[in-house]
Design a protein around this motif. Structure first.
Motif, PDB file in Angstrom:
ATOM      1  N   TYR A  14       0.869  -1.170   0.000  1.00  0.00           N
ATOM      2  CA  TYR A  14       0.000   0.000   0.000  1.00  0.00           C
ATOM      3  C   TYR A  14       0.908   1.223   0.000  1.00  0.00           C
ATOM      4  O   TYR A  14       2.135   1.097   0.159  1.00  0.00           O
ATOM      5  N   GLN A  97      -1.193   3.877  10.684  1.00  0.00           N
ATOM      6  CA  GLN A  97      -2.541   4.441  10.636  1.00  0.00           C
ATOM      7  C   GLN A  97      -3.116   4.314   9.226  1.00  0.00           C
ATOM      8  O   GLN A  97      -4.290   3.967   9.044  1.00  0.00           O
ATOM      9  N   GLU A  98      -2.300   4.590   8.231  1.00  0.00           N
ATOM     10  CA  GLU A  98      -2.747   4.465   6.840  1.00  0.00           C
ATOM     11  C   GLU A  98      -3.125   3.024   6.508  1.00  0.00           C
ATOM     12  O   GLU A  98      -4.110   2.765   5.807  1.00  0.00           O
ATOM     13  N   ILE A 100      -4.266   0.767   8.629  1.00  0.00           N
ATOM     14  CA  ILE A 100      -5.553   0.479   9.278  1.00  0.00           C
ATOM     15  C   ILE A 100      -6.703   1.112   8.503  1.00  0.00           C
ATOM     16  O   ILE A 100      -7.729   0.473   8.239  1.00  0.00           O
ATOM     17  N   LYS A 101      -6.533   2.369   8.113  1.00  0.00           N
ATOM     18  CA  LYS A 101      -7.627   3.099   7.464  1.00  0.00           C
ATOM     19  C   LYS A 101      -7.952   2.586   6.068  1.00  0.00           C
ATOM     20  O   LYS A 101      -9.127   2.494   5.687  1.00  0.00           O
ATOM     21  N   THR A 102      -6.929   2.271   5.301  1.00  0.00           N
ATOM     22  CA  THR A 102      -7.154   1.972   3.886  1.00  0.00           C
ATOM     23  C   THR A 102      -7.162   0.487   3.549  1.00  0.00           C
ATOM     24  O   THR A 102      -7.727   0.098   2.525  1.00  0.00           O
ATOM     25  N   VAL A 103      -6.554  -0.339   4.385  1.00  0.00           N
ATOM     26  CA  VAL A 103      -6.467  -1.775   4.086  1.00  0.00           C
ATOM     27  C   VAL A 103      -7.273  -2.599   5.078  1.00  0.00           C
ATOM     28  O   VAL A 103      -8.146  -3.387   4.700  1.00  0.00           O
ATOM     29  N   LYS A 105      -9.320  -1.576   7.754  1.00  0.00           N
ATOM     30  CA  LYS A 105     -10.675  -0.998   7.833  1.00  0.00           C
ATOM     31  C   LYS A 105     -11.499  -1.501   9.021  1.00  0.00           C
ATOM     32  O   LYS A 105     -12.736  -1.595   8.943  1.00  0.00           O
ATOM     33  N   GLN A 106     -10.836  -1.824  10.103  1.00  0.00           N
ATOM     34  CA  GLN A 106     -11.507  -2.130  11.363  1.00  0.00           C
ATOM     35  C   GLN A 106     -10.478  -1.999  12.486  1.00  0.00           C
ATOM     36  O   GLN A 106      -9.267  -2.050  12.233  1.00  0.00           O
ATOM     37  N   TYR A 127      -4.906   7.906  16.670  1.00  0.00           N
ATOM     38  CA  TYR A 127      -6.030   7.232  16.031  1.00  0.00           C
ATOM     39  C   TYR A 127      -6.658   6.248  17.017  1.00  0.00           C
ATOM     40  O   TYR A 127      -6.638   5.031  16.796  1.00  0.00           O
ATOM     41  N   GLY A 130      -8.930   3.360  16.005  1.00  0.00           N
ATOM     42  CA  GLY A 130      -8.355   2.268  15.226  1.00  0.00           C
ATOM     43  C   GLY A 130      -7.643   1.221  16.052  1.00  0.00           C
ATOM     44  O   GLY A 130      -7.223   0.188  15.521  1.00  0.00           O
TER      45      GLY A 130
END
Length: 303
Positions: A14, A97-98, A100-103, A105-106, A127, A130
């Motif tokens: 990613y 953080q990226e 968690i947010k983009t891949v 997603k929980q 975050y 997350g």
């Protein structure tokens, strides 16, 4: 020693900022994604990367662990990009953080090794939604986590030595097997016999690329050192602190602290933490894999 080490799962990527970041994803065996995933944070050191967690991942599945596992390479390590810069705790926290947010997603359960604890703290602080819980493996001595290092000294070390020709020479010396074995016996493992061929090959393969020295030197320069007392006191996520009964500290300020001292300090100074002591020293997921997995699974099952 082989030229490369096999991965446990296909390497996926990613992007954080403009950098390509690598990770492995081990899906839950039964396909059920309702349990919180584990997010593993590897230590920084010569040759270290996500591969540090392979023994843990194998044992997690062997003992029936059903959580999905995300095992990333931090920027500067493994198969992630390695820009020649001074890395900060916030860089690695934002990278995760990226992920968690983009891949993912929980919300995740962060399992962090050793002195990369400040990265987990920064991630949970920045975050909180997350991060559902945390497991701290062999965290630093409490005085190390509550005493700020000198920022001018950090920059001086970086500019005059680490980010200079002398840094390349140090890297050549530090990646020698003789040095890595000696350091591991003196500072990391409770038993010299546990510094095995698998461990030394892991470090040798991981240290081949000279650009991985920038992450290691950023760590050695002490950019991660500051007083985290207030942050630790305010984090609300349930936290398990796992300490080896022969835990030691490289830092002068932490050398007099016993494992029981460390246990009590984390339970007192961390808002929502329970600490336990198990056999081992400083790299518990590797040297005491089965026992570490068992206590982690017990904690995760109660979240």
């Amino acid at each position: 020693m082989t030229d490369s080490m096999p991965t446990q799962n296909p390497v996926e990527y990613y992007t954080w900022q403009r950098y390509r970041c690598a990770y492995e994803f081990d899906p839950p065996p039964d396909g059920d994604s309702s349990a919180s995933p584990l997010l593993l944070v590897h230590p920084i050191g010569v040759g270290l990367s996500r591969r540090f967690w392979y023994r843990f991942c194998r044992e997690w599945r062997h003992l029936g662990g059903e959580n999905a596992i995300y095992n990333p390479d931090l920027i500067g390590c493994g198969e992630s990009e390695k820009p020649p810069v001074a890395y900060q705790v916030e860089d690695w926290a934002e990278q995760l953080q990226e992920l968690i947010k983009t891949v993912i997603k929980q919300p995740v359960i962060v399992v962090v090794q050793g002195a990369l604890l400040p990265v987990a703290i920064a991630l949970a602080k920045k975050y909180p939604d997350g991060v559902r819980g945390m497991v701290l493996s062999g965290p630093p001595a409490w005085p190390v986590m509550t005493e700020a290092s000198s920022d001018p000294r950090q920059r001086l070390l970086w500019n005059l030595f680490f980010d200079a020709p002398g840094g390349r020479l140090l890297w050549i010396y530090a990646r020698r097997e003789q040095f890595l074995k000696s350091f591991s016996i003196r500072q990391l493992f409770a038993e010299a016999k546990d510094v095995d061929r698998e461990w030394l090959d892991l470090l040798a393969v991981g240290s081949r690329e000279a650009r991985s020295r920038y992450a290691v030197f950023s760590f050695l320069a002490g950019f991660w050192r500051k007083d985290y007392a207030l942050d630790m006191a305010n984090l609300s996520q349930p936290t398990l602190v796992v300490i080896g009964d022969r835990a030691s500290s490289i830092s002068r300020s932490g050398k007099s602290e016993t494992p029981e001292d460390r246990k009590q300090a984390y339970e007192k100074g961390w808002k929502n933490a329970r600490a336990i002591v198990i056999p081992g020293r400083n790299v518990l997921p590797y040297e005491e894999t089965e026992r570490f997995v068992k206590v982690t699974r017990e904690f995760v099952s109660q979240l």
